[in-house]
Scaffold this active site. Structure first.
Site, PDB file in Angstrom:
ATOM      1  N   ASP A  83       1.049  -1.272  -0.367  1.00  0.00           N
ATOM      2  CA  ASP A  83       0.259   0.445   0.026  1.00  0.00           C
ATOM      3  C   ASP A  83       0.774   1.055  -0.194  1.00  0.00           C
ATOM      4  O   ASP A  83       0.260   2.853  -0.168  1.00  0.00           O
ATOM      5  CB  ASP A  83      -0.562   0.083   1.068  1.00  0.00           C
ATOM      6  CG  ASP A  83      -1.618  -1.168   1.445  1.00  0.00           C
ATOM      7  OD1 ASP A  83      -2.423  -1.232   0.103  1.00  0.00           O
ATOM      8  OD2 ASP A  83      -2.205  -1.349   2.130  1.00  0.00           O
ATOM      9  N   ARG A 130      -4.787  -6.263 -11.577  1.00  0.00           N
ATOM     10  CA  ARG A 130      -4.321  -6.518 -11.757  1.00  0.00           C
ATOM     11  C   ARG A 130      -4.503  -8.091 -12.177  1.00  0.00           C
ATOM     12  O   ARG A 130      -3.851  -8.925 -12.005  1.00  0.00           O
ATOM     13  CB  ARG A 130      -3.045  -6.800 -10.774  1.00  0.00           C
ATOM     14  CG  ARG A 130      -1.481  -7.281 -10.643  1.00  0.00           C
ATOM     15  CD  ARG A 130      -0.884  -6.999  -9.234  1.00  0.00           C
ATOM     16  NE  ARG A 130      -1.709  -7.444  -8.315  1.00  0.00           N
ATOM     17  CZ  ARG A 130      -1.978  -8.595  -7.946  1.00  0.00           C
ATOM     18  NH1 ARG A 130      -1.433  -9.447  -8.169  1.00  0.00           N
ATOM     19  NH2 ARG A 130      -2.363  -8.741  -6.682  1.00  0.00           N
ATOM     20  N   ARG A 131      -5.125  -8.233 -10.362  1.00  0.00           N
ATOM     21  CA  ARG A 131      -5.534 -10.263 -10.536  1.00  0.00           C
ATOM     22  C   ARG A 131      -6.832  -9.828 -11.922  1.00  0.00           C
ATOM     23  O   ARG A 131      -6.950 -11.304 -12.184  1.00  0.00           O
ATOM     24  CB  ARG A 131      -6.494 -10.318  -9.085  1.00  0.00           C
ATOM     25  CG  ARG A 131      -5.720 -10.336  -7.890  1.00  0.00           C
ATOM     26  CD  ARG A 131      -6.211  -9.953  -6.602  1.00  0.00           C
ATOM     27  NE  ARG A 131      -5.190  -9.820  -5.442  1.00  0.00           N
ATOM     28  CZ  ARG A 131      -5.371  -9.175  -4.518  1.00  0.00           C
ATOM     29  NH1 ARG A 131      -6.533  -8.476  -4.361  1.00  0.00           N
ATOM     30  NH2 ARG A 131      -4.185  -8.913  -3.557  1.00  0.00           N
ATOM     31  N   ARG A 148     -14.383  -4.999  -2.776  1.00  0.00           N
ATOM     32  CA  ARG A 148     -13.801  -4.064  -1.778  1.00  0.00           C
ATOM     33  C   ARG A 148     -14.865  -4.732  -0.243  1.00  0.00           C
ATOM     34  O   ARG A 148     -15.076  -5.001   0.061  1.00  0.00           O
ATOM     35  CB  ARG A 148     -13.828  -2.968  -2.325  1.00  0.00           C
ATOM     36  CG  ARG A 148     -13.341  -2.430  -3.418  1.00  0.00           C
ATOM     37  CD  ARG A 148     -12.843  -0.994  -2.932  1.00  0.00           C
ATOM     38  NE  ARG A 148     -11.724  -0.160  -2.037  1.00  0.00           N
ATOM     39  CZ  ARG A 148     -12.156   0.297  -1.205  1.00  0.00           C
ATOM     40  NH1 ARG A 148     -11.805   1.383  -1.368  1.00  0.00           N
ATOM     41  NH2 ARG A 148     -11.327   0.674   0.135  1.00  0.00           N
ATOM     42  N   CYS A 241      -0.856   5.742 -12.149  1.00  0.00           N
ATOM     43  CA  CYS A 241      -1.236   5.444 -13.053  1.00  0.00           C
ATOM     44  C   CYS A 241      -2.246   4.404 -12.157  1.00  0.00           C
ATOM     45  O   CYS A 241      -1.548   3.288 -11.661  1.00  0.00           O
ATOM     46  CB  CYS A 241      -1.026   5.264 -14.034  1.00  0.00           C
ATOM     47  SG  CYS A 241      -2.084   5.991 -15.695  1.00  0.00           S
TER      48      CYS A 241
END
Ligand SMILES: NCc1[nH]cc(CCC(=O)O)c1CC(=O)O
Length: 310
Positions: A83, A130-131, A148, A241
């Site tokens: 993070d 990404r996943r 989330r 980004c």
């Protein structure tokens, strides 16, 4: 020698586990030291109904902690390294990066034993681009939707039947005692982890030498070098980004490391990947070279197509 230190932490169960873990390490190492925790709410804890990719912005989970550190109300902050933005604010530094306990992504399902075993068109929940991109590259038939919330919330949504499976970091599940719920740790060939996934970062004021010395024992050298390369990679590609990016550094021999990375299109249809090897001393350069290689071999076009580069 300091008599007491204050650790700043987010209030989520995972963040508190991590801060308490570091507090316990400090108390064990320095029996006379008083260690206190101070809970701090970050923007990332407040906005729970918007996909992370849509909020964007750096330091979503770190900024409020960093402000308290700079003003001196806390001495150190414990974060998931994942993070942490790749550039720290002026005056702050990473005093230690702890040993990575589990770097991979985990599939959790109440009905299926692996990604491969999911039926055609299965509903999979995940919170990261990404996943999502990597799952779609491997299984274009899956229906991936946003998931989330903290780890317990995500497990609850799975248990309520919203998804056939969810994918989240194995490290978070392990720390919170949910390891038995992991159906499969995804192979890095299927899903490369996020930068720094599974490691903890201890952030402090750069000029507070006493605290820096106090925390040095928490540092794990192999995790520090491999994640240094990973963070150099991300710093070179990102430009603030949101694009699907995975990167994973491992030790492959004495003072030798390997870094593997990919940039993918949002739908997973285009994946550019590469692997480089080099010495520990070249960690930073290795990450930068890998980023440049991916950008040159199609990564730049992906960045441009999502508006991350012009
Ligand atoms: N983005 C939230 C976050 N930050 C760190 C972890 C897990 C622990 C880690 O990666 O060290 C998680 C949860 C997840 O991605 O499933």
């Amino acid at each position: 020698m300091r008599k007491s230190v204050v650790i700043g932490t987010r209030g989520s169960k995972l963040a508190l586990w991590q801060a308490n873990y570091i507090a316990d390490c400090l108390r064990k190492q320095y029996p006379d030291l008083t260690v206190e925790l101070k809970q701090i709410t970050t923007m990332g804890d407040k906005i729970l109904d918007v996909p992370l990719a849509k909020i964007g912005g750096k330091g979503l989970f770190t900024k409020e902690l960093e402000n308290e550190m700079l003003s001196g109300t806390i001495d150190l902050a414990v974060h998931s390294l994942k993070d942490m933005p790749t550039e720290l604010p002026e005056g702050l530094t990473l005093a230690a990066i702890t040993e990575r306990i589990a770097s991979g992504d985990a599939l959790v399902s109440n009905h299926f034993s692996s990604l491969q075993a999911l039926p055609k068109g299965a509903r999979v929940g995940t919170s990261s681009l990404r996943r999502k991109a990597q799952l779609l590259a491997y299984r274009p038939d899956l229906i991936i939707s946003d998931l989330r919330g903290n780890v317990d919330t995500r497990l609850k949504k799975l248990d309520d039947g919203e998804f056939d499976a969810i994918v989240l970091a194995a490290a978070g599940l392990k720390r919170l005692g949910w390891e038995k719920r992991i159906a499969e740790i995804l192979d890095t060939k299927v899903c490369l982890p996020a930068v720094g996934q599974g490691a903890l970062a201890i952030e402090t004021r750069a000029d507070d030498q006493t605290i820096l010395d106090l925390l040095a024992f928490l540092n794990d050298e192999e995790t520090r070098v491999t994640t240094t390369a990973e963070r150099a990679f991300l710093r070179t590609v990102e430009g603030g980004c949101q694009v699907p990016v995975g990167v994973y550094g491992t030790v492959v021999g004495e003072n030798q490391m390997q870094v593997e990375a990919l940039i993918a299109s949002l739908d997973g249809k285009v994946v550019v990947r590469d692997t480089l090897r080099g010495s520990f001393a070249d960690a930073e350069i290795l990450g930068i070279r890998l980023a440049k290689s991916l950008l040159a071999r199609g990564g730049r076009e992906i960045m441009i197509s999502v508006g991350c580069m012009v």
